[in-house]
Design an enzyme around this catalytic site. Structure first.
Site, mmCIF file in Angstrom:
data_model
loop_
_atom_site.group_PDB
_atom_site.id
_atom_site.type_symbol
_atom_site.label_atom_id
_atom_site.label_comp_id
_atom_site.label_asym_id
_atom_site.label_seq_id
_atom_site.Cartn_x
_atom_site.Cartn_y
_atom_site.Cartn_z
ATOM 1 N N GLU A 15 0.859 -1.192 0.000
ATOM 2 C CA GLU A 15 0.000 0.000 0.000
ATOM 3 C C GLU A 15 0.893 1.238 0.000
ATOM 4 O OE1 GLU A 15 -3.563 0.643 2.693
ATOM 5 O OE2 GLU A 15 -2.274 2.275 3.392
ATOM 6 N N TYR A 47 -6.806 6.887 -0.484
ATOM 7 C CA TYR A 47 -7.741 7.915 -0.976
ATOM 8 C C TYR A 47 -8.238 8.690 0.231
ATOM 9 C CZ TYR A 47 -11.899 9.131 -3.909
ATOM 10 O OH TYR A 47 -12.874 9.740 -4.652
ATOM 11 N N ALA A 49 -10.708 10.455 2.791
ATOM 12 C CA ALA A 49 -12.091 10.075 3.119
ATOM 13 C C ALA A 49 -13.106 10.983 2.439
ATOM 14 C CB ALA A 49 -12.306 10.099 4.625
ATOM 15 N N ARG A 105 -16.031 2.660 2.790
ATOM 16 C CA ARG A 105 -16.913 3.735 3.234
ATOM 17 C C ARG A 105 -16.106 4.971 3.614
ATOM 18 N NH1 ARG A 105 -19.349 3.686 9.001
ATOM 19 N NH2 ARG A 105 -17.202 4.397 9.269
ATOM 20 N N TYR A 145 -11.667 -6.646 9.061
ATOM 21 C CA TYR A 145 -11.077 -6.261 10.352
ATOM 22 C C TYR A 145 -10.941 -7.466 11.287
ATOM 23 C CZ TYR A 145 -12.345 -1.828 8.342
ATOM 24 O OH TYR A 145 -12.449 -0.762 7.472
ATOM 25 N N HIS A 149 -14.372 -4.067 13.280
ATOM 26 C CA HIS A 149 -14.378 -2.624 13.019
ATOM 27 C C HIS A 149 -14.792 -1.895 14.294
ATOM 28 C CE1 HIS A 149 -16.071 1.210 11.386
ATOM 29 N NE2 HIS A 149 -14.963 1.134 10.665
ATOM 30 N N GLN A 212 5.124 5.896 15.657
ATOM 31 C CA GLN A 212 4.200 5.162 14.782
ATOM 32 C C GLN A 212 3.213 4.320 15.596
ATOM 33 O OE1 GLN A 212 6.672 3.009 12.072
ATOM 34 N NE2 GLN A 212 4.905 2.207 10.976
ATOM 35 N N LYS A 272 8.002 3.609 2.173
ATOM 36 C CA LYS A 272 9.405 3.421 2.575
ATOM 37 C C LYS A 272 9.977 2.208 1.841
ATOM 38 C CE LYS A 272 8.962 5.243 7.269
ATOM 39 N NZ LYS A 272 8.801 4.856 8.663
HETATM 40 P P1 FAD Z 1 -18.106 -0.581 5.960
HETATM 41 O O1 FAD Z 1 -17.876 -1.881 5.322
HETATM 42 O O2 FAD Z 1 -19.257 0.232 5.487
HETATM 43 O O3 FAD Z 1 -18.219 -0.829 7.529
HETATM 44 C C1 FAD Z 1 -18.295 0.240 8.450
HETATM 45 C C2 FAD Z 1 -19.099 -0.186 9.660
HETATM 46 O O4 FAD Z 1 -20.456 -0.394 9.269
HETATM 47 C C3 FAD Z 1 -18.640 -1.501 10.287
HETATM 48 O O5 FAD Z 1 -18.770 -1.402 11.676
HETATM 49 C C4 FAD Z 1 -19.595 -2.536 9.726
HETATM 50 O O6 FAD Z 1 -19.775 -3.650 10.581
HETATM 51 C C5 FAD Z 1 -20.865 -1.718 9.571
HETATM 52 N N1 FAD Z 1 -21.700 -2.180 8.453
HETATM 53 C C6 FAD Z 1 -21.293 -2.497 7.216
HETATM 54 N N2 FAD Z 1 -22.336 -2.857 6.448
HETATM 55 C C7 FAD Z 1 -23.447 -2.765 7.238
HETATM 56 C C8 FAD Z 1 -24.832 -2.991 7.035
HETATM 57 N N3 FAD Z 1 -25.296 -3.363 5.822
HETATM 58 N N4 FAD Z 1 -25.679 -2.784 8.070
HETATM 59 C C9 FAD Z 1 -25.209 -2.366 9.279
HETATM 60 N N5 FAD Z 1 -23.912 -2.142 9.528
HETATM 61 C C10 FAD Z 1 -23.040 -2.326 8.518
HETATM 62 N N6 FAD Z 1 -9.883 5.086 4.723
HETATM 63 C C11 FAD Z 1 -9.683 6.134 3.899
HETATM 64 O O7 FAD Z 1 -10.226 7.218 4.139
HETATM 65 N N7 FAD Z 1 -8.918 6.025 2.771
HETATM 66 C C12 FAD Z 1 -8.294 4.872 2.435
HETATM 67 O O8 FAD Z 1 -7.599 4.798 1.432
HETATM 68 C C13 FAD Z 1 -8.448 3.737 3.292
HETATM 69 N N8 FAD Z 1 -7.894 2.545 3.015
HETATM 70 C C14 FAD Z 1 -8.136 1.460 3.823
HETATM 71 C C15 FAD Z 1 -7.583 0.208 3.469
HETATM 72 C C16 FAD Z 1 -7.827 -0.911 4.262
HETATM 73 C C17 FAD Z 1 -7.244 -2.250 3.856
HETATM 74 C C18 FAD Z 1 -8.612 -0.793 5.452
HETATM 75 C C19 FAD Z 1 -8.846 -1.993 6.321
HETATM 76 C C20 FAD Z 1 -9.152 0.433 5.793
HETATM 77 C C21 FAD Z 1 -8.927 1.564 4.988
HETATM 78 N N9 FAD Z 1 -9.484 2.815 5.294
HETATM 79 C C22 FAD Z 1 -9.292 3.901 4.462
HETATM 80 C C23 FAD Z 1 -10.255 3.008 6.537
HETATM 81 C C24 FAD Z 1 -11.763 2.754 6.331
HETATM 82 O O9 FAD Z 1 -12.297 3.731 5.470
HETATM 83 C C25 FAD Z 1 -12.423 2.806 7.700
HETATM 84 O O10 FAD Z 1 -12.033 1.694 8.460
HETATM 85 C C26 FAD Z 1 -13.948 2.986 7.738
HETATM 86 O O11 FAD Z 1 -14.323 3.306 9.083
HETATM 87 C C27 FAD Z 1 -14.750 1.756 7.338
HETATM 88 O O12 FAD Z 1 -14.664 1.500 6.016
HETATM 89 P P2 FAD Z 1 -15.328 0.138 5.419
HETATM 90 O O13 FAD Z 1 -15.192 0.201 3.962
HETATM 91 O O14 FAD Z 1 -14.784 -1.051 6.105
HETATM 92 O O15 FAD Z 1 -16.833 0.379 5.858
#
Ligand code: FAD
Length: 284
Positions: A15, A47, A49, A105, A145, A149, A212, A272
């Site tokens: 990444e 990206y 948020a 999200r 996660y 999460h 970190q 890095k």
């Molecule tokens: P979701 O899948 O929507 O989940 C969020 C929460 O909602 C969870 O608690 C889940 O259990 C709940 N949920 C999901 N679907 C439902 C449903 N249908 N009904 C009820 N509850 C539900 N952030 C950035 O801003 N930019 C990045 O580039 C970035 N890269 C990332 C890369 C990785 C590998 C990871 C693990 C995270 C990254 N993040 C990034 C952080 C991420 O945006 C956050 O963790 C965010 O809070 C959740 O994103 P998600 O896509 O997992 O959300």
């Protein structure tokens, strides 16, 4: 396609994050050249948020895909984006020949009002995936996660929600970083029992500075095992010692995951190349 690679091998991926300023692209390309030379199967690009710096993600993904000829996985978040804005970014990616997106999200930006947050076009990443699946030909991946999460009250429920991403058309998952492999093995077993069949790449971040640790825990919510806390306590005052010990910890974590049939290793490279190269050379 990345999903095909995952069928045949334990993948290795990195990444990176895009530069904050326009003037920093040359340096970012040099970082990418060095990372690309390590032969990863794909490189993902973060990206913002709110989506305000999406063009930078597209430009970096473009370089990975078309100059390095490595599959680029562009992250996209939907918390601050309307449908038309998402389609615009999807169109820019298509134009750049980038066909893989990690659909997220995103976290709620600090300046977002309650009204803006509750009226967003997509409540969850899986909703965005369904929309992208219907309106584009992008290949999609999702986040997961091992320690659940932070908004979800149980791993069980988080896994039920993860299944929506599989049903919405995700092709593989990448985990949040973790430092204790037992969390990952427990998560993988539970996911399997839920019928989650997609490959899961394990996200590993080498800790190379004491600072970190603080930022990582705040951002990821990942727990720090005693062994890693002890390393920081013991070597924290010496930059070179902590760097070596942190890299060694990540190498041991990865070797254990590889021996336990992980689908792929995704290294949070923090841009890095030297640290990443030391890890890659030790795990090959
Ligand atoms: P979701 O899948 O929507 O989940 C969020 C929460 O909602 C969870 O608690 C889940 O259990 C709940 N949920 C999901 N679907 C439902 C449903 N249908 N009904 C009820 N509850 C539900 N952030 C950035 O801003 N930019 C990045 O580039 C970035 N890269 C990332 C890369 C990785 C590998 C990871 C693990 C995270 C990254 N993040 C990034 C952080 C991420 O945006 C956050 O963790 C965010 O809070 C959740 O994103 P998600 O896509 O997992 O959300």
């Amino acid at each position: 396609m990345i999903k095909d690679l995952l069928q045949h091998k334990q993948t290795l991926s990195f990444e990176v994050f895009p530069p904050k300023k326009d003037g920093e692209f040359e340096a970012a390309f040099q970082v990418l050249d060095s990372l690309g030379a390590l032969g990863p199967d794909f490189i993902s690009v973060t990206y913002g948020a709110g989506g305000s710096r999406s063009k930078k993600t597209v430009d970096i993904a473009d370089y990975i895909q078309n100059t390095l000829h490595i599959d680029a996985l562009a992250h996209m978040t939907c918390v601050g984006c309307k449908k038309d804005a998402l389609l615009t970014v999807a169109g820019e990616l298509k134009q750049a020949n980038v066909s893989h997106v990690l659909a997220l999200r995103g976290d709620r930006p600090k300046d977002m009002t309650d009204e803006q947050y509750t009226s967003r076009d997509f409540a969850h990443a899986s909703d965005m995936m369904g929309f992208l699946k219907e309106n584009t030909d992008l290949h999609l991946a999702g986040a997961c996660y091992p320690e659940k999460h932070y908004e979800c009250f149980s791993l069980e429920t988080d896994l039920n929600n993860l299944k929506y991403k599989q049903e919405a058309g995700a092709e593989f998952f990448i985990t949040q970083l973790f430092f204790d492999n037992d969390y990952f093995y427990n998560f993988r077993e539970k996911a399997d029992k839920k019928g989650i069949t997609l490959p899961i790449c394990a996200g590993i971040m080498p800790i190379t500075t004491p600072k970190q640790i603080g930022t990582t825990i705040t951002l990821s919510g990942s727990s720090i095992p005693k062994e890693l806390a002890d390393i920081v306590a013991k070597y924290g005052d010496d930059p070179e010692d902590i760097r070596k010990a942190g890299i060694d910890y990540a190498i041991r974590q990865i070797l254990d995951l590889k021996a336990n049939q992980v689908d792929g290793i995704h290294i949070y490279s923090m841009n890095k190349p030297k640290t990443t190269a030391e890890i890659v050379n030790a795990i090959r």
